[in-house]
Design a protein around this motif. Structure first.
Motif, short mmCIF file in Angstrom:
data_model
loop_
_atom_site.label_atom_id
_atom_site.label_comp_id
_atom_site.label_asym_id
_atom_site.label_seq_id
_atom_site.Cartn_x
_atom_site.Cartn_y
_atom_site.Cartn_z
N ARG A 56 -31.41 20.40 -16.18
CA ARG A 56 -32.75 20.21 -16.82
C ARG A 56 -33.21 19.16 -17.47
O ARG A 56 -34.48 18.87 -17.80
N CYS A 57 -32.16 18.19 -17.86
CA CYS A 57 -32.51 16.98 -18.88
C CYS A 57 -33.32 15.92 -18.14
O CYS A 57 -33.76 15.10 -18.78
N GLY A 58 -33.46 15.63 -16.68
CA GLY A 58 -34.23 14.81 -16.26
C GLY A 58 -33.29 13.57 -15.81
O GLY A 58 -33.74 12.53 -14.84
N ALA A 59 -32.11 13.81 -15.66
CA ALA A 59 -31.26 12.57 -15.35
C ALA A 59 -31.19 12.48 -13.80
O ALA A 59 -31.35 13.94 -13.24
N VAL A 60 -31.08 11.39 -13.06
CA VAL A 60 -31.06 11.57 -11.57
C VAL A 60 -29.34 11.78 -11.62
O VAL A 60 -28.66 11.17 -12.15
N TYR A 61 -29.14 12.76 -10.81
CA TYR A 61 -27.54 13.43 -10.62
C TYR A 61 -27.33 13.30 -8.85
O TYR A 61 -27.80 13.81 -8.27
N GLU A 62 -26.33 12.54 -8.63
CA GLU A 62 -25.99 12.41 -7.33
C GLU A 62 -24.31 12.78 -7.30
O GLU A 62 -23.57 11.85 -7.51
N PRO A 63 -24.01 14.25 -7.04
CA PRO A 63 -22.58 14.50 -6.73
C PRO A 63 -22.16 13.67 -5.39
O PRO A 63 -22.77 13.48 -4.56
N GLY A 64 -20.90 14.14 -5.13
CA GLY A 64 -20.27 13.64 -3.91
C GLY A 64 -20.20 12.11 -3.72
O GLY A 64 -20.48 11.66 -2.68
N THR A 65 -20.18 11.48 -4.87
CA THR A 65 -20.42 9.94 -4.89
C THR A 65 -19.23 9.31 -5.41
O THR A 65 -18.58 9.71 -6.49
N GLN A 66 -18.60 8.39 -4.81
CA GLN A 66 -17.18 7.65 -5.19
C GLN A 66 -18.00 6.28 -5.71
O GLN A 66 -18.41 5.75 -4.77
N VAL A 67 -17.50 5.72 -6.92
CA VAL A 67 -17.83 4.56 -7.33
C VAL A 67 -16.43 3.71 -7.05
O VAL A 67 -15.28 4.18 -7.24
N TRP A 68 -16.51 2.58 -6.29
CA TRP A 68 -15.51 1.90 -5.70
C TRP A 68 -15.54 0.30 -6.29
O TRP A 68 -14.46 -0.33 -6.24
N GLN A 69 -16.46 -0.09 -7.09
CA GLN A 69 -16.41 -1.48 -7.81
C GLN A 69 -17.62 -1.44 -8.65
O GLN A 69 -18.76 -0.83 -8.58
N ILE A 70 -17.27 -1.94 -9.97
CA ILE A 70 -18.44 -2.54 -10.84
C ILE A 70 -18.11 -3.94 -11.07
O ILE A 70 -17.07 -4.38 -11.61
N GLU A 71 -19.31 -4.60 -11.03
CA GLU A 71 -19.28 -5.83 -11.17
C GLU A 71 -20.29 -6.37 -12.45
O GLU A 71 -21.13 -5.53 -12.92
N PRO A 72 -19.77 -7.29 -13.11
CA PRO A 72 -20.67 -7.93 -14.28
C PRO A 72 -22.21 -7.77 -13.87
O PRO A 72 -22.64 -8.43 -12.68
N ASP A 73 -23.02 -7.48 -15.11
CA ASP A 73 -24.26 -7.46 -14.89
C ASP A 73 -25.06 -6.15 -14.91
O ASP A 73 -26.25 -6.24 -14.92
N TRP A 74 -25.02 -5.12 -14.93
CA TRP A 74 -23.84 -4.35 -14.35
C TRP A 74 -24.00 -3.68 -12.93
O TRP A 74 -25.08 -3.08 -12.75
N HIS A 75 -23.38 -4.23 -11.81
CA HIS A 75 -23.77 -3.95 -10.55
C HIS A 75 -22.79 -2.62 -10.19
O HIS A 75 -21.54 -2.99 -10.20
#
Length: 466
Positions: A75-94
């Motif tokens: 209920r908080c209003g955050a965008v929630y995307e399950p079934g998602t894999q993060v495979w890289q984080i780059e500076p700035d932050w991408h």
């Protein structure tokens, strides 16, 4: 167009959900991504669908408590995307991620890693045989599929999760053939220096004693001071062999063996971002170095939950809220005084929640064999490398973990060293007569999770950059 958020949270467990709720209360635009199909993390996995069922009763009040937090999170209003894999984080932050076969990059002003913990790598001869699982894996099957082994199970290991799962299994109608208790003798003696603090968490201590009483009432055979064990069989597990402190070796028929030697923070994403890590001698693992708000040495990157240090679900929620306050402060949504006032009760509660941790660490250290497996033990399952293979490679000069990776391919498989990293580091430390802290850990390179060429091709960076 590339999506932009004030905060991207990786992980929808206790810390990630709590942080999202607090961040949204301060008006920040939040994206929460998680590999699982529903919120809850490992500890509250499938809680929305299971909490109100008979299995929820079996799992206990601590598990069912997660349903309330999950409802608030929805209920908080955050965008929630399950079934998602993060495979890289780059500076700035991408933040690069994949969902439903398509890749995307989003931009975040700040990032919170709430990736939780993993079971400590626990290699022993035969651990790759069908029929051998970790206790955590068996508990996940109970939570998500309501699966109870049809045959009596053997359990090898020590610590609170071992006791909790066996109690849950018995309540669900399962049977325990025997418990190979690998905790070293003298646990209560080691715990004495921490008894005063632990008594302030008498309720938590009482839960553990209650689980032990359930095992005794069920007549579970407990074999103490087990120094080592093997899983035996050709096509699948057929027998177990174990050795006790007095040197006696026994064999028993077995069809299911569940092993566990504690949990450690998930550090791979932090390591890939070159966040500072320090060796935690009490828990024999690496943990991130954080400021009072949970921020790493990389400004804008925060870590909360068990990924910041093992503390359990309630401690993870407090850490998530504290990190959220720090991020709101950094974003200019709070002034220093307001942030400090809001964080004060959370910090006091967190300190209280963690009082029991030193006693547990003293009582349930991992068995020595975890750090020095026999030469015939597979330590890198992905590449089928044994401890003997690693020791031979270690004779070539004084290599570090990354040189061993080049020599042997250990750590190059799908798990990216999650299952072999600590074992390799301990073998090298033993060979070189150095500490594990000096030997270090693998460098972690992207992609952090397996990625198909089709998924990579779906990422149109040029279009996103417009």
């Amino acid at each position: 167009m590339m999506r932009e958020f004030d905060v991207v949270i990786v992980g929808a467990g206790p810390a990630g959900m709590s942080a999202a709720i607090r961040l949204r209360s301060h008006g920040l635009n939040v994206l929460v991504v998680d590999e699982q199909p529903a919120p809850g993390g490992q500890i509250w996995r499938a809680v929305e669908t299971v909490a109100a069922t008979p299995v929820g009763e079996v799992l206990g009040d601590e598990y069912r408590a997660g349903a309330t937090l999950a409802e608030s999170f929805r209920r908080c209003g955050a965008v929630y995307e399950p079934g998602t894999q993060v495979w890289q984080i780059e500076p700035d932050w991408h933040v690069y991620m994949t969902r439903a076969g398509r890749a995307e990059v989003v931009r975040a002003a700040q990032v919170l890693l709430a990736t939780g913990a993993q079971e400590r790598p626990n290699p022993f001869p035969g651990w790759t045989l069908p029929g051998v699982l970790t206790v955590g894996a068996a508990q996940i099957l109970l939570k998500t599929s309501r699966q109870v082994p049809a045959r009596p199970v053997w359990v090898a290991g020590s610590g609170p999760l071992v006791l909790l799962y066996m109690a849950q299994l018995l309540r669900a109608g399962g049977r325990v053939a025997g418990w190979l208790d690998t905790s070293p003798a003298g646990g209560w003696r080691r715990a004495l220096p921490y008894l005063g603090d632990a008594l302030r968490r008498a309720g938590e201590v009482g839960k553990g004693l209650g689980w032990l009483r359930e095992l005794r009432r069920a007549g579970v055979r407990r074999i103490r001071n087990v120094r080592g064990f093997r899983a035996l069989g050709e096509d699948r597990l057929r027998q177990i062999e174990f050795t006790t402190r007095d040197g006696l070796t026994e064999r028993a028929d077995a069809q299911v063996l569940l092993a566990h030697e504690g949990v450690v923070p998930s550090i791979h994403m932090a390591r890939a971002l070159e966040c500072e890590l320090a060796w935690n001698p009490r828990q024999a693992c690496l943990a991130p170095v954080l400021d009072a708000w949970g921020q790493t040495n990389r400004p804008g990157v925060y870590i909360a939950g068990d990924g910041a240090g093992i503390g359990g679900a309630t401690a993870a929620t407090a850490r998530g809220e504290i990190a959220a306050l720090g991020m709101a402060l950094r974003a200019g949504k709070l002034d220093q005084g307001s942030a400090a006032a809001a964080a004060g009760p959370l910090r006091r509660a967190l300190d209280d929640m963690l009082r029991l941790r030193p006693m547990l660490d003293a009582m349930y250290p991992p068995r020595p064999g975890v750090f020095s497996p026999s030469d015939d033990t597979i330590v890198c399952r992905c590449e089928e490398l044994t401890a003997g293979d690693i020791r031979k490679a270690a004779d070539l000069g004084q290599p570090g973990p990354n040189q061993i990776k080049s020599f042997t391919r250990a750590g190059m498989g799908p798990c990216q060293g999650r299952q072999c990293g600590y074992t390799i580091a301990h073998i090298l430390a033993e060979k070189q007569h150095r500490s594990v802290a000096e030997v270090g850990f693998y460098r972690i390179r992207p992609p952090l999770k397996p990625l198909t060429l089709g998924e990579l091709a779906s990422l149109d960076i040029a279009e996103d950059a417009q």
